[in-house]
Design a protein around this motif. Sequence first.
Motif, PDB file in Angstrom:
ATOM      1  N   ASP A  21       0.711  11.165  -3.876  1.00  0.00           N
ATOM      2  CA  ASP A  21       1.477  10.253  -3.023  1.00  0.00           C
ATOM      3  C   ASP A  21       0.554   9.456  -2.110  1.00  0.00           C
ATOM      4  N   TYR A  22      -0.472  10.132  -1.579  1.00  0.00           N
ATOM      5  CA  TYR A  22      -1.421   9.461  -0.699  1.00  0.00           C
ATOM      6  C   TYR A  22      -2.199   8.385  -1.457  1.00  0.00           C
ATOM      7  N   LEU A  23      -2.580   8.705  -2.692  1.00  0.00           N
ATOM      8  CA  LEU A  23      -3.309   7.733  -3.515  1.00  0.00           C
ATOM      9  C   LEU A  23      -2.439   6.520  -3.804  1.00  0.00           C
ATOM     10  N   LYS A  24      -1.161   6.764  -4.125  1.00  0.00           N
ATOM     11  CA  LYS A  24      -0.246   5.654  -4.388  1.00  0.00           C
ATOM     12  C   LYS A  24      -0.109   4.767  -3.151  1.00  0.00           C
ATOM     13  N   LEU A  25      -0.013   5.418  -1.993  1.00  0.00           N
ATOM     14  CA  LEU A  25       0.116   4.664  -0.753  1.00  0.00           C
ATOM     15  C   LEU A  25      -1.128   3.816  -0.498  1.00  0.00           C
ATOM     16  N   LYS A  26      -2.303   4.380  -0.749  1.00  0.00           N
ATOM     17  CA  LYS A  26      -3.543   3.631  -0.558  1.00  0.00           C
ATOM     18  C   LYS A  26      -3.604   2.423  -1.489  1.00  0.00           C
ATOM     19  N   ILE A  27      -3.137   2.607  -2.707  1.00  0.00           N
ATOM     20  CA  ILE A  27      -3.128   1.495  -3.667  1.00  0.00           C
ATOM     21  C   ILE A  27      -2.168   0.415  -3.201  1.00  0.00           C
ATOM     22  N   GLU A  28      -0.990   0.829  -2.739  1.00  0.00           N
ATOM     23  CA  GLU A  28      -0.005  -0.147  -2.255  1.00  0.00           C
ATOM     24  C   GLU A  28      -0.535  -0.915  -1.041  1.00  0.00           C
ATOM     25  N   LEU A  29      -1.220  -0.207  -0.158  1.00  0.00           N
ATOM     26  CA  LEU A  29      -1.796  -0.860   1.015  1.00  0.00           C
ATOM     27  C   LEU A  29      -2.906  -1.824   0.613  1.00  0.00           C
ATOM     28  N   PHE A  30      -3.682  -1.431  -0.381  1.00  0.00           N
ATOM     29  CA  PHE A  30      -4.742  -2.310  -0.894  1.00  0.00           C
ATOM     30  C   PHE A  30      -4.135  -3.586  -1.467  1.00  0.00           C
ATOM     31  N   LEU A  31      -3.050  -3.439  -2.229  1.00  0.00           N
ATOM     32  CA  LEU A  31      -2.390  -4.610  -2.808  1.00  0.00           C
ATOM     33  C   LEU A  31      -1.770  -5.485  -1.715  1.00  0.00           C
ATOM     34  N   LEU A  32      -1.310  -4.828  -0.661  1.00  0.00           N
ATOM     35  CA  LEU A  32      -0.753  -5.590   0.450  1.00  0.00           C
ATOM     36  C   LEU A  32      -1.835  -6.394   1.150  1.00  0.00           C
ATOM     37  N   ARG A  33      -3.026  -5.810   1.266  1.00  0.00           N
ATOM     38  CA  ARG A  33      -4.160  -6.539   1.851  1.00  0.00           C
ATOM     39  C   ARG A  33      -4.516  -7.747   0.989  1.00  0.00           C
ATOM     40  N   LYS A  34      -4.479  -7.564  -0.318  1.00  0.00           N
ATOM     41  CA  LYS A  34      -4.762  -8.671  -1.245  1.00  0.00           C
ATOM     42  C   LYS A  34      -3.705  -9.771  -1.089  1.00  0.00           C
ATOM     43  N   LYS A  35      -2.453  -9.361  -0.939  1.00  0.00           N
ATOM     44  CA  LYS A  35      -1.375 -10.322  -0.786  1.00  0.00           C
ATOM     45  C   LYS A  35      -1.542 -11.115   0.498  1.00  0.00           C
ATOM     46  N   ALA A  36      -1.999 -10.446   1.556  1.00  0.00           N
ATOM     47  CA  ALA A  36      -2.163 -11.104   2.854  1.00  0.00           C
ATOM     48  C   ALA A  36      -3.179 -12.237   2.787  1.00  0.00           C
ATOM     49  N   LYS A  37      -4.161 -12.134   1.891  1.00  0.00           N
ATOM     50  CA  LYS A  37      -5.182 -13.171   1.760  1.00  0.00           C
ATOM     51  C   LYS A  37      -4.584 -14.492   1.295  1.00  0.00           C
ATOM     52  N   LYS A  38      -3.492 -14.398   0.522  1.00  0.00           N
ATOM     53  CA  LYS A  38      -2.910 -15.602  -0.070  1.00  0.00           C
ATOM     54  C   LYS A  38      -1.547 -15.955   0.528  1.00  0.00           C
ATOM     55  N   THR A  39      -1.179 -15.256   1.565  1.00  0.00           N
ATOM     56  CA  THR A  39       0.117 -15.486   2.198  1.00  0.00           C
ATOM     57  C   THR A  39      -0.085 -16.124   3.566  1.00  0.00           C
ATOM     58  N   PHE A  40       0.808 -17.032   3.931  1.00  0.00           N
ATOM     59  CA  PHE A  40       0.692 -17.733   5.204  1.00  0.00           C
ATOM     60  C   PHE A  40       1.928 -17.439   6.065  1.00  0.00           C
ATOM     61  N   PRO A  41       1.773 -17.509   7.379  1.00  0.00           N
ATOM     62  CA  PRO A  41       2.901 -17.180   8.263  1.00  0.00           C
ATOM     63  C   PRO A  41       4.177 -17.952   7.954  1.00  0.00           C
ATOM     64  N   GLU A  42       4.055 -19.194   7.502  1.00  0.00           N
ATOM     65  CA  GLU A  42       5.261 -19.958   7.170  1.00  0.00           C
ATOM     66  C   GLU A  42       5.987 -19.390   5.949  1.00  0.00           C
ATOM     67  N   ASP A  43       5.293 -18.542   5.179  1.00  0.00           N
ATOM     68  CA  ASP A  43       5.931 -17.883   4.035  1.00  0.00           C
ATOM     69  C   ASP A  43       6.754 -16.671   4.465  1.00  0.00           C
ATOM     70  N   LEU A  44       6.698 -16.325   5.745  1.00  0.00           N
ATOM     71  CA  LEU A  44       7.357 -15.116   6.244  1.00  0.00           C
ATOM     72  C   LEU A  44       8.615 -15.442   7.034  1.00  0.00           C
ATOM     73  N   SER A  45       9.173 -16.621   6.811  1.00  0.00           N
ATOM     74  CA  SER A  45      10.302 -17.080   7.627  1.00  0.00           C
ATOM     75  C   SER A  45      11.512 -16.162   7.521  1.00  0.00           C
ATOM     76  N   ASN A  46      11.669 -15.470   6.386  1.00  0.00           N
ATOM     77  CA  ASN A  46      12.829 -14.593   6.197  1.00  0.00           C
ATOM     78  C   ASN A  46      12.540 -13.157   6.597  1.00  0.00           C
TER      79      ASN A  46
END
Length: 268
Positions: A6-31
């Motif tokens: 479970d911890y490994l899965k969480l680390k992977i999900e957090l890593f993917l979230l970090r990757k997503k943050a690189k290409k996401t902009f605050p205006e994309d978070l309006s919802n």
Amino acid sequence: MSLDLDYLKLKIELFLLRKKAKKTFPEDLSNLTLWSQSTGLKVAVIDNDGFNLKTNLESIGVSVTVFYDYFKPVSQRQEKRKPYPFSQYDIILCDINDVASGNDGFGELQGVGAIEALRYNFPFKMIIAYTGNPAALSRRIKKEKSSNLVDKIYDKQWAPEDFMETFKESSKSFSNPEARWQFIRNRLTYLDAKEKEIDKIREAFVYSCLLKGNPKFLLRADAELENLTQSTLKFLQQGSMSDALRSGLSGLGLISDVFGIVAAIKGT
């Protein structure tokens, strides 16, 4: 074994979230629903006449502290005057007349000196001039070309409902991701941050918003964001940031405020 998986899965999900943050902009978070518009905000009011709208703000969840001067009182005549500590507040409303007693260099607009000091010492606070003479302050700002001196100008003659409507609009800079980032970006630009530095902070800001938007990450948010904050701060300190930006971002406390980390790790 299950806990490790479970911890490994969480680390992977957090890593993917970090990757997503690189290409996401605050205006994309309006919802994305992050924080209530005003609940939890801390407001300091500097006004020698007091503040009769304290209960109005408190009725919408705002914490209000009133100071009757920018400086603390002194017990001895030659004692050096020191300002009150304002670092814990999100928004500072400052009157223009008679709130920096003993500082005669500013004439009838003494509070301008206090505001200048607040802006220098707390570059990421929202500073609002609260005055019965907004025209005089506007003329001074225009004359001195110091448009970044205050974020807003409120007129003391406004009716309570007008004041509250304007305050709620201003407080969106603490609740709406796009508005919050625009406020932060404006301050970074004022501090001569380079685009590479701004983008690194944008990435950290988006990451904190994405964490807040997914409750299952909240248990890990504190440690993850602290690690990201430290690595981002290290990156910035190695760059060519201005002295003002370096000073403004020094210390985890302030940089956490910039990223919205404190709000991001609160319970849903």
